[in-house]
Design a protein around this motif. Structure first.
Motif, PDB file in Angstrom:
ATOM      1  N   TYR A  16      36.005 -14.635  23.799  1.00 35.68           N
ATOM      2  CA  TYR A  16      34.394 -14.601  23.697  1.00 35.68           C
ATOM      3  C   TYR A  16      33.802 -14.954  22.627  1.00 35.68           C
ATOM      4  CZ  TYR A  16      29.761 -13.260  25.130  1.00 35.68           C
ATOM      5  OH  TYR A  16      28.235 -13.224  25.140  1.00 35.68           O
ATOM      6  N   GLU A  17      34.318 -13.867  21.492  1.00 33.02           N
ATOM      7  CA  GLU A  17      33.708 -13.802  20.084  1.00 33.02           C
ATOM      8  C   GLU A  17      33.940 -15.362  19.750  1.00 33.02           C
ATOM      9  OE1 GLU A  17      34.256 -10.558  17.405  1.00 33.02           O
ATOM     10  OE2 GLU A  17      35.177  -9.636  19.201  1.00 33.02           O
ATOM     11  N   ASP A  48      34.015 -18.302  20.990  1.00 35.64           N
ATOM     12  CA  ASP A  48      33.102 -19.103  21.475  1.00 35.64           C
ATOM     13  C   ASP A  48      31.713 -19.089  21.153  1.00 35.64           C
ATOM     14  OD1 ASP A  48      35.158 -20.140  23.141  1.00 35.64           O
ATOM     15  OD2 ASP A  48      34.628 -18.950  25.093  1.00 35.64           O
ATOM     16  N   GLU A  49      31.329 -17.683  20.898  1.00 31.19           N
ATOM     17  CA  GLU A  49      30.081 -17.263  20.252  1.00 31.19           C
ATOM     18  C   GLU A  49      29.952 -18.000  19.023  1.00 31.19           C
ATOM     19  OE1 GLU A  49      27.179 -16.118  22.085  1.00 31.19           O
ATOM     20  OE2 GLU A  49      28.335 -16.422  23.502  1.00 31.19           O
ATOM     21  N   LYS A  70      29.489 -21.710  18.796  1.00 34.04           N
ATOM     22  CA  LYS A  70      28.138 -22.078  19.328  1.00 34.04           C
ATOM     23  C   LYS A  70      27.308 -22.015  18.376  1.00 34.04           C
ATOM     24  CE  LYS A  70      28.463 -20.726  24.245  1.00 34.04           C
ATOM     25  NZ  LYS A  70      28.236 -19.660  25.211  1.00 34.04           N
ATOM     26  N   GLN A  71      27.126 -20.884  17.477  1.00 36.18           N
ATOM     27  CA  GLN A  71      26.388 -20.728  16.168  1.00 36.18           C
ATOM     28  C   GLN A  71      26.702 -21.780  15.242  1.00 36.18           C
ATOM     29  OE1 GLN A  71      27.176 -16.703  14.907  1.00 36.18           O
ATOM     30  NE2 GLN A  71      26.344 -15.908  16.629  1.00 36.18           N
TER      31      GLN A  71
END
Length: 83
Positions: free
Chosen positions: A17-18, A20-21, A24-25
């Motif tokens: 999840y991290e 993926d975040e 995105k950033q």
């Protein structure tokens, strides 16, 4: 008996999840960098970009370690079944 495997799976999901975040950033920063003409702003964006890239690399290395640990536990559990 399956508790360590469950904990490791949770850590793996959190790490994914991290990552993926951060991806995105990183995509947003890339867009801002390309659309900006100001050299000082571009330099700031580039610094943020590099920090995110380093953080992502560290998370990916941790992810590999977590996967190795998970596979090791699964392997040991399989061998317990053969005994």
């Amino acid at each position: 008996m399956d508790e360590p495997l469950v904990e490791i799976s949770k850590k793996l999901i959190a790490t994914d999840y991290e990552i993926d975040e951060i991806s995105k950033q990183w995509t947003i920063l890339k867009h801002e960098y390309r659309s900006s003409k100001d050299p000082t702003l571009r330099e700031e964006i580039k610094k943020k970009w590099n920090r995110l890239e380093n953080k992502k690399k560290n998370l990916e290395m941790n992810r590999r370690k977590i996967i190795e640990k998970k596979e090791e536990i699964e392997f040991k559990n399989r061998w317990k079944g053969w005994k």
